[in-house]
Write a protein that holds these residues in place. Structure first.
Motif, mmCIF file in Angstrom:
data_model
loop_
_atom_site.group_PDB
_atom_site.id
_atom_site.type_symbol
_atom_site.label_atom_id
_atom_site.label_comp_id
_atom_site.label_asym_id
_atom_site.label_seq_id
_atom_site.Cartn_x
_atom_site.Cartn_y
_atom_site.Cartn_z
ATOM 1 N N CYS A 87 0.810 -1.226 0.000
ATOM 2 C CA CYS A 87 0.000 0.000 0.000
ATOM 3 C C CYS A 87 0.839 1.270 0.000
ATOM 4 N N GLY A 88 2.143 1.164 0.178
ATOM 5 C CA GLY A 88 2.985 2.356 0.105
ATOM 6 C C GLY A 88 3.298 2.992 1.442
ATOM 7 N N ILE A 89 2.998 2.304 2.544
ATOM 8 C CA ILE A 89 3.229 2.896 3.862
ATOM 9 C C ILE A 89 4.628 2.576 4.361
ATOM 10 N N TYR A 124 -10.166 19.995 3.938
ATOM 11 C CA TYR A 124 -10.221 19.298 5.223
ATOM 12 C C TYR A 124 -9.523 20.125 6.296
ATOM 13 N N ARG A 146 -1.659 2.446 -6.596
ATOM 14 C CA ARG A 146 -2.433 2.781 -5.395
ATOM 15 C C ARG A 146 -3.884 3.115 -5.702
ATOM 16 N N ALA A 167 -8.862 18.161 -1.560
ATOM 17 C CA ALA A 167 -9.421 17.441 -0.413
ATOM 18 C C ALA A 167 -8.642 17.782 0.853
ATOM 19 N N ILE A 168 -7.318 17.775 0.761
ATOM 20 C CA ILE A 168 -6.494 18.090 1.935
ATOM 21 C C ILE A 168 -6.740 19.532 2.355
ATOM 22 N N MET A 172 -7.409 3.970 13.180
ATOM 23 C CA MET A 172 -6.763 5.278 13.145
ATOM 24 C C MET A 172 -7.687 6.233 12.403
ATOM 25 N N LEU A 194 -8.913 12.168 -1.668
ATOM 26 C CA LEU A 194 -7.480 11.861 -1.687
ATOM 27 C C LEU A 194 -7.127 10.948 -2.853
ATOM 28 N N PHE A 195 -8.052 10.081 -3.206
ATOM 29 C CA PHE A 195 -7.778 9.158 -4.302
ATOM 30 C C PHE A 195 -8.115 9.768 -5.652
ATOM 31 N N ARG A 251 -11.100 22.260 9.586
ATOM 32 C CA ARG A 251 -10.644 22.133 10.963
ATOM 33 C C ARG A 251 -10.597 23.515 11.624
ATOM 34 N N PHE A 304 -13.525 12.587 2.430
ATOM 35 C CA PHE A 304 -12.128 13.007 2.329
ATOM 36 C C PHE A 304 -11.275 11.942 1.638
ATOM 37 N N TYR A 312 -1.383 7.228 7.509
ATOM 38 C CA TYR A 312 -1.397 6.065 6.611
ATOM 39 C C TYR A 312 -2.192 6.364 5.344
ATOM 40 N N GLU A 313 -3.223 7.184 5.519
ATOM 41 C CA GLU A 313 -4.084 7.511 4.375
ATOM 42 C C GLU A 313 -3.340 8.308 3.326
ATOM 43 N N LEU A 314 -2.527 9.248 3.809
ATOM 44 C CA LEU A 314 -1.767 10.082 2.879
ATOM 45 C C LEU A 314 -0.757 9.224 2.146
ATOM 46 N N LEU A 315 -0.138 8.299 2.903
ATOM 47 C CA LEU A 315 0.925 7.489 2.311
ATOM 48 C C LEU A 315 0.374 6.472 1.320
ATOM 49 N N SER A 316 -0.856 6.001 1.565
ATOM 50 C CA SER A 316 -1.381 4.951 0.694
ATOM 51 C C SER A 316 -2.237 5.509 -0.439
ATOM 52 N N ALA A 317 -2.393 6.823 -0.466
ATOM 53 C CA ALA A 317 -3.190 7.422 -1.544
ATOM 54 C C ALA A 317 -2.305 7.682 -2.760
ATOM 55 N N LYS A 362 8.323 7.441 6.540
ATOM 56 C CA LYS A 362 8.154 6.021 6.234
ATOM 57 C C LYS A 362 9.259 5.225 6.902
ATOM 58 N N ILE A 398 -1.850 10.612 15.432
ATOM 59 C CA ILE A 398 -2.973 9.687 15.595
ATOM 60 C C ILE A 398 -2.959 8.561 14.565
ATOM 61 N N GLY A 399 -1.976 8.566 13.682
ATOM 62 C CA GLY A 399 -1.814 7.431 12.772
ATOM 63 C C GLY A 399 -2.534 7.579 11.445
ATOM 64 N N THR A 400 -3.353 8.626 11.278
ATOM 65 C CA THR A 400 -4.103 8.740 10.028
ATOM 66 C C THR A 400 -3.209 9.104 8.845
ATOM 67 N N PHE A 418 -0.344 16.181 13.518
ATOM 68 C CA PHE A 418 -1.522 15.517 14.079
ATOM 69 C C PHE A 418 -1.812 14.171 13.394
#
Ligand code: ATP
Ligand code: MG
Lengths: 308, 253
Positions: A52-54, B12, A77, B8-9, A88, A105-106, B16, A101, B90-95, B252, B86-88, B82
């Motif tokens: 997944c690229g993480i 978002y 991806r 989107a970023i 998370m 992003l995609f 906030r 959101f 992952y979304e940026l990295l996997s997009a 990473k 909190i671990g989110t 942030f």
């Protein structure tokens, strides 16, 4: 047909410790459901995270739909949805916003109707305007699934989707997985629950210590489960097997009090009646009889033990 | 370019801010008003004017700079820290998005917020003193360049930071002192000579000086020097960001 996910000798070493993945190769076919079973620390999450690229791989290659995950990461991806193992989520965001959101992003065009369908199928529609922090743990997990589905992936990774989830929700998730499969989505899920793999997977892979120990069709694996073992406890211990019983697949315990007989339940004749007759003909008195069926769990534990 | 992802970023992040208006918008306004009351009224009563500009009006550009510097740094650093926390992330990295797009989204949002606050403060200041803007184009240019550069700095800080404490450290220990000592509330020529020399090592001085020039045409250094300074700073931040991207540093494993 070319596999949709093609993993070739993938290795990952983190800064400390032994390699988390050691030359893993695995081909995943389009439209199948593959369950990855493995103990804690086996490398399941690491494998998924690399695809997944993480996480950056140390060596080896992965392609998804023919696109290399490093050099052609956008195309790769775009096809992938990920439901991570840990929950998370941004606590102060509403359910619908966080799901929308992810779709953004995609790079997908907004599609409120689709988001509505996804949220409804996961029973989240009523909660769409709730803040994430106000949801129960199981609901948060559904939000993660909704996010992963929001951009219509053709390959979906579910990292322990049902950990800490009650029976009802688990059944719910299996239903969702089933629907996705119907629509042609390839699904890779990790789990510790063997029943889960049995219930929904087409193929089962076992991973331990960063290596794939086995990947097999569930049907093939299940046929191995056909083997049953009968333990015969004798009244008086014997020193050796009588000649007359040599034709049976029998083994004697070290203390000579029990004999065990392995037979195939699927076979036309199991040979049990004849064995019992021959036992008494040989003058042996049977005290007790037990039968035991090996489960996927036995195969699994056996495999993992063998390697360590 | 994945424009939808950037959008989107950006959206978002902006949402906030709007969710927490007290913290994001009202508090900088209140603190500016307080500065006015304390510096403008109390001290301004004693100092008639600085280089022909009334003291109250003189400090406005410095106050705006003080706010936009701290705001752009803290917004951008928090914005990216942030999700890591909190671990989110992952979304940026996997997009299917590039690091550049992530930077544009976060830095763009942080810079926009800082800019908005800068404008709000200017408007607030307008109620207290008579503002003139001699060179509006220059003023906007300095404002925008500063917001972007310091939002980039904030982004870098957010990525490098391993804890909330470290996140606060740079704004608190570096930015605020540099702004206070960079001539926000005085002209450098008012300092003893030895201190003047020291002050010229403060990068923020060049920003405030140039920005103030765009209002009143009075400055500590030439406006060109100020422009070069801010462009140099922007280039430095871009270089560091680029390096982080190249090495995947702290994002990473
Ligand atoms: N970020 C990291 N840094 C260092 N080591 C790591 C990191 N992530 C995982 N590891 C190590 O890599 C190995 C594999 O971990 P991984 O999370 O992939 O296992 P897993 O199969 O998902 O386990 P579980 O069933 O507990 O989720 C473990 O030994 C773990 O300690
Ligand atoms: Mg795991």
């Amino acid at each position: 047909m070319a596999p949709i996910v093609d993993i070739k000798s993938l290795t990952k070493s983190y800064a400390k410790g032994p390699p988390a993945l050691n030359a893993v190769s695995l081909q995943i076919e389009k439209g199948e459901i593959l369950a990855l079973l493995g103990p804690n620390g086996a490398g399941k999450t690491t494998l998924i995270s690399i695809i997944c690229g993480i996480v950056t791989p140390s060596s080896g290659t992965v392609t998804v739909g023919g696109h290399d995950i490093l050099t052609d990461y956008r195309a790769a991806r775009s096809m992938i949805g990920l439901v991570p193992q840990e929950v998370m989520l941004e606590p102060f965001e509403t359910v619908i916003n966080t799901v929308t959101f992810t779709r953004g992003l995609f790079g997908k065009k907004p599609d409120p109707a689709l988001i509505e369908r996804i949220l409804k199928s996961l029973s989240l529609w009523d909660k769409r305007n709730s803040k994430v922090m106000a949801l129960s743990g199981g609901m948060k997990r559904r939000v993660l699934i909704a996010k992963a589905l929001s951009h219509e992936p053709s390959v979906l990774f579910l990292d322990e989707p049902t950990a800490g989830v009650d029976v009802e929700l688990r059944k719910d998730m299996w239903r969702v997985v089933d629907e996705l499969r119907e629509s042609g989505v390839t699904i890779i899920l990790t789990t510790h629950y063997i029943e889960e793999a049995e219930a929904i997977a087409d193929r089962i892979g076992v991973i331990s210590g960063g290596q794939i120990l086995l990947v097999e069709d569930k049907a093939t694996l299940m046929s191995r489960l056909g083997a049953k073992e009968m333990e015969i406890e004798l009244h008086d211990p014997i020193d050796a097997l009588p000649e007359s019983l040599a034709g049976y697949n029998l083994s004697r315990s070290d203390d000579g009090t029990t004999l065990s007989y392995v037979y195939d339940t699927q076979a036309g004749r199991t040979g049990i009646t004849r064995l019992l007759q021959d036992l008494s003909a040989a003058g042996l008195v049977v005290r007790d009889v037990q039968t035991r069926q090996s489960s996927l769990e036995d195969i699994f534990v056996g495999l993992v033990k063998e390697k360590t | 370019m994945n424009m939808r992802a950037i959008w989107a970023i950006y959206r978002y992040e902006m949402a906030r801010t709007l969710r927490t208006p007290t913290q994001s918008i009202i508090s900088p306004v209140i603190s500016t008003v307080l500065y006015f009351v304390v510096f403008g009224s109390a001290i301004g009563g004693r100092i008639e004017s600085v280089e022909g500009v009334s003291y109250g009006a003189f400090i406005v550009p410095g106050l705006v700079m003080l706010s936009i510097l701290t705001q752009s740094v803290s917004n951008a650093s928090f914005g990216i820290y942030f999700p890591k926390f909190i671990g989110t992330v992952y979304e940026l990295l996997s997009a299917p998005i590039s690091f550049v797009e992530i930077v544009i989204g976060y830095v763009g949002a942080a810079a926009t917020k800082a800019l908005a606050i800068g404008v709000i403060i200017l408007l607030t200041a307008g109620f207290f003193v008579d503002l003139q803007i001699a060179h509006p184009v220059w003023m906007v240019a300095f404002l925008v360049l500063t917001c972007i550069s310091f939002a980039l700095l904030g982004f870098i800080i957010g990525i490098v930071s391993g804890s909330f404490e470290q996140l606060q450290l740079v704004p608190l220990l570096v930015i605020t002192p540099l702004v206070f000592l960079g001539g926000s509330f005085y002209s450098v020529s008012m300092l003893p000579e030895a201190w003047q020399a020291v002050t010229y090592f403060n990068p923020v001085l060049y920003l405030i000086s140039g920005f103030r020039w765009s209002f009143y045409e009075v400055s500590d250094v030439s406006v060109m020097v100020s422009l070069i300074a801010i462009l140099f700073f922007l280039a430095a931040c871009l270089t560091v960001t680029w390096w982080i991207f190249k090495t995947g540093y702290k994002i990473k494993s």
